[in-house]
Design an enzyme around this catalytic site. Sequence first.
Site, PDB file in Angstrom:
ATOM      1  N   TYR A   1      46.019 -42.433  34.176  1.00 37.05           N
ATOM      2  CA  TYR A   1      46.394 -43.812  34.500  1.00 37.05           C
ATOM      3  C   TYR A   1      47.695 -43.852  35.272  1.00 37.05           C
ATOM      4  O   TYR A   1      48.409 -42.851  35.370  1.00 37.05           O
ATOM      5  CB  TYR A   1      46.490 -44.652  33.215  1.00 37.05           C
ATOM      6  CG  TYR A   1      47.711 -44.420  32.353  1.00 37.05           C
ATOM      7  CD1 TYR A   1      47.886 -43.224  31.663  1.00 37.05           C
ATOM      8  CD2 TYR A   1      48.701 -45.386  32.245  1.00 37.05           C
ATOM      9  CE1 TYR A   1      49.013 -43.018  30.878  1.00 37.05           C
ATOM     10  CE2 TYR A   1      49.830 -45.187  31.450  1.00 37.05           C
ATOM     11  CZ  TYR A   1      49.977 -43.997  30.775  1.00 37.05           C
ATOM     12  OH  TYR A   1      51.090 -43.786  30.011  1.00 37.05           O
TER      13      TYR A   1
ATOM     14  N   ARG B   1      51.132 -39.275  42.359  1.00 43.48           N
ATOM     15  CA  ARG B   1      51.095 -38.686  41.016  1.00 43.48           C
ATOM     16  C   ARG B   1      49.687 -38.791  40.415  1.00 43.48           C
ATOM     17  O   ARG B   1      49.224 -37.883  39.717  1.00 43.48           O
ATOM     18  CB  ARG B   1      52.119 -39.348  40.096  1.00 43.48           C
ATOM     19  CG  ARG B   1      52.155 -38.683  38.717  1.00 43.48           C
ATOM     20  CD  ARG B   1      53.258 -39.213  37.839  1.00 43.48           C
ATOM     21  NE  ARG B   1      53.114 -40.641  37.590  1.00 43.48           N
ATOM     22  CZ  ARG B   1      54.026 -41.395  36.975  1.00 43.48           C
ATOM     23  NH1 ARG B   1      55.154 -40.861  36.564  1.00 43.48           N
ATOM     24  NH2 ARG B   1      53.818 -42.675  36.794  1.00 43.48           N
TER      25      ARG B   1
ATOM     26  N   ARG C   1      27.680 -37.227  24.774  1.00 45.86           N
ATOM     27  CA  ARG C   1      28.885 -36.601  24.235  1.00 45.86           C
ATOM     28  C   ARG C   1      28.761 -35.077  24.159  1.00 45.86           C
ATOM     29  O   ARG C   1      27.863 -34.558  23.509  1.00 45.86           O
ATOM     30  CB  ARG C   1      29.207 -37.176  22.848  1.00 45.86           C
ATOM     31  CG  ARG C   1      30.559 -36.687  22.325  1.00 45.86           C
ATOM     32  CD  ARG C   1      30.906 -37.298  20.981  1.00 45.86           C
ATOM     33  NE  ARG C   1      32.199 -36.804  20.532  1.00 45.86           N
ATOM     34  CZ  ARG C   1      32.391 -35.625  19.958  1.00 45.86           C
ATOM     35  NH1 ARG C   1      31.366 -34.822  19.720  1.00 45.86           N
ATOM     36  NH2 ARG C   1      33.597 -35.241  19.614  1.00 45.86           N
TER      37      ARG C   1
ATOM     38  N   LYS D   1      49.499 -37.467  33.476  1.00 48.58           N
ATOM     39  CA  LYS D   1      49.571 -38.818  32.911  1.00 48.58           C
ATOM     40  C   LYS D   1      48.202 -39.226  32.365  1.00 48.58           C
ATOM     41  O   LYS D   1      47.443 -39.960  33.002  1.00 48.58           O
ATOM     42  CB  LYS D   1      50.072 -39.807  33.974  1.00 48.58           C
ATOM     43  CG  LYS D   1      50.580 -41.128  33.392  1.00 48.58           C
ATOM     44  CD  LYS D   1      51.393 -41.901  34.414  1.00 48.58           C
ATOM     45  CE  LYS D   1      51.709 -43.313  33.988  1.00 48.58           C
ATOM     46  NZ  LYS D   1      52.609 -43.411  32.841  1.00 48.58           N
TER      47      LYS D   1
ATOM     48  N   GLU E   1      61.744 -36.377  26.313  1.00 54.29           N
ATOM     49  CA  GLU E   1      61.733 -37.690  26.977  1.00 54.29           C
ATOM     50  C   GLU E   1      61.448 -38.768  25.942  1.00 54.29           C
ATOM     51  O   GLU E   1      61.250 -38.474  24.756  1.00 54.29           O
ATOM     52  CB  GLU E   1      60.687 -37.721  28.095  1.00 54.29           C
ATOM     53  CG  GLU E   1      59.278 -37.448  27.614  1.00 54.29           C
ATOM     54  CD  GLU E   1      58.243 -37.409  28.744  1.00 54.29           C
ATOM     55  OE1 GLU E   1      58.465 -38.036  29.792  1.00 54.29           O
ATOM     56  OE2 GLU E   1      57.203 -36.758  28.541  1.00 54.29           O
TER      57      GLU E   1
END
Length: 284
Positions: free
Chosen positions: A32, A51, A99, A147, A179
Site C-alpha cells: 500500500y 516506492r 487458498r 510497505k 522506527e
Amino acid sequence: MRTVYVNGVYLPENQAQISIFDRGFLFADAVYEVTAVLGGKLLDFEAHMARLKRSMRELDMTLPYADEDLLAIHKALVEKNDLEEGLVYLQLTRGAADRDFDFSEMTGEPGIVLFTQAKPLIASTLAQRGQKIILADDLRWGRSDIKTVQLLYSSLMKTRAKKAGADDVWLCRDGKITEGSSNNAYIVTENNEIITRELSNDILHGITRSAVLKVAKLHQMKVIERAFTIEELKSAKEAFSTSASGFVNPVVDVDGLAIGDGVPGAVSSTLREAYLTESRRTAI
Ligand code: PLP
C-alpha cells in the site's frame, strides 16, 4: 458517502466488494501507499509511486498500471470526494486464488483499491503539544522496508500505547530505535545534529524522511544517518517523527520522561514548516 475505486470502477463505498479469497485478506499479501492531500493537491506523489513499485518488485508482483493511470485515479478520487485535506490510500493485492501458500501458479492481475480519508493534517494537536511515546521491542518480520499491509504488530503496540495514555510507540531492536509504529524516528543532539537510523531492511524508507532530510540539509542542518540508542533518545535535546500523514511531529515524552524541555523543540518546528513549504510548492 465516499466514492472509492475498486478494480477499474468508481463506486459508492457501500457497494465496493472484493473476494473473500483475496490474498490481501488471507495472507496480508498486499502492498500500500498513503499520499497526503493539501489544498486538493497530492504531496510527494512520484516518490510514493516509486516506492510502491519497489515494494511490488520485492514481492514478485507486477504493477499493471502506468504512473499516469495511478495519478489520474488519485486525482479523480480527490475531485469526486471534494477532498481538500486528508489522505489517499492505495492498496495493490496479489489477487484472489484458492487458498494456498504457493502462489506460483497464479495468473491474472493484482487487485487494486483506492479510497480517500478527509482529515485535518495542518491543524494537528500532536504538532502543537508534542507526542508522548512509549517504547516496545520491534518484533516485526525482517523486511520492514517493504510497505505491506502486514501491520498487526504495529497496530497492537499502538493500541497499547494509547491505552497507556501515550500517543504512539517507537520500536527498538538491540537497544536501538528502529522506527515508530507508522513513522520514522529522529533525535536532535545538544550540538543540533539530527540523527535518524540509516536505510536498511529494518525500517520503511519513508518518503517524508527523504524529503525532510533534503530540507534539513538545505537549511545547513547536520544530518547523521545511524541508529541511536534508547539512552541517546532519553537524553536528547529534541525528538520527532515523520510520515506522510503527520509530516513532522515533535516527541516530548518517552516512557514518562520529558525530552529536552518537555515541549516541541525549535528544530522540529522549523523542519515541519520548511517541509510543508517545499511540499506545497511541488504538490500536483
Ligand atoms: N515507518 C513506517 C513503519 C510506516 O508505516 C510509515 C508510514 O506509513 C513511515 C515509516 C513513514 O513513511 P512515509 O513518510 O512514506 O509516510
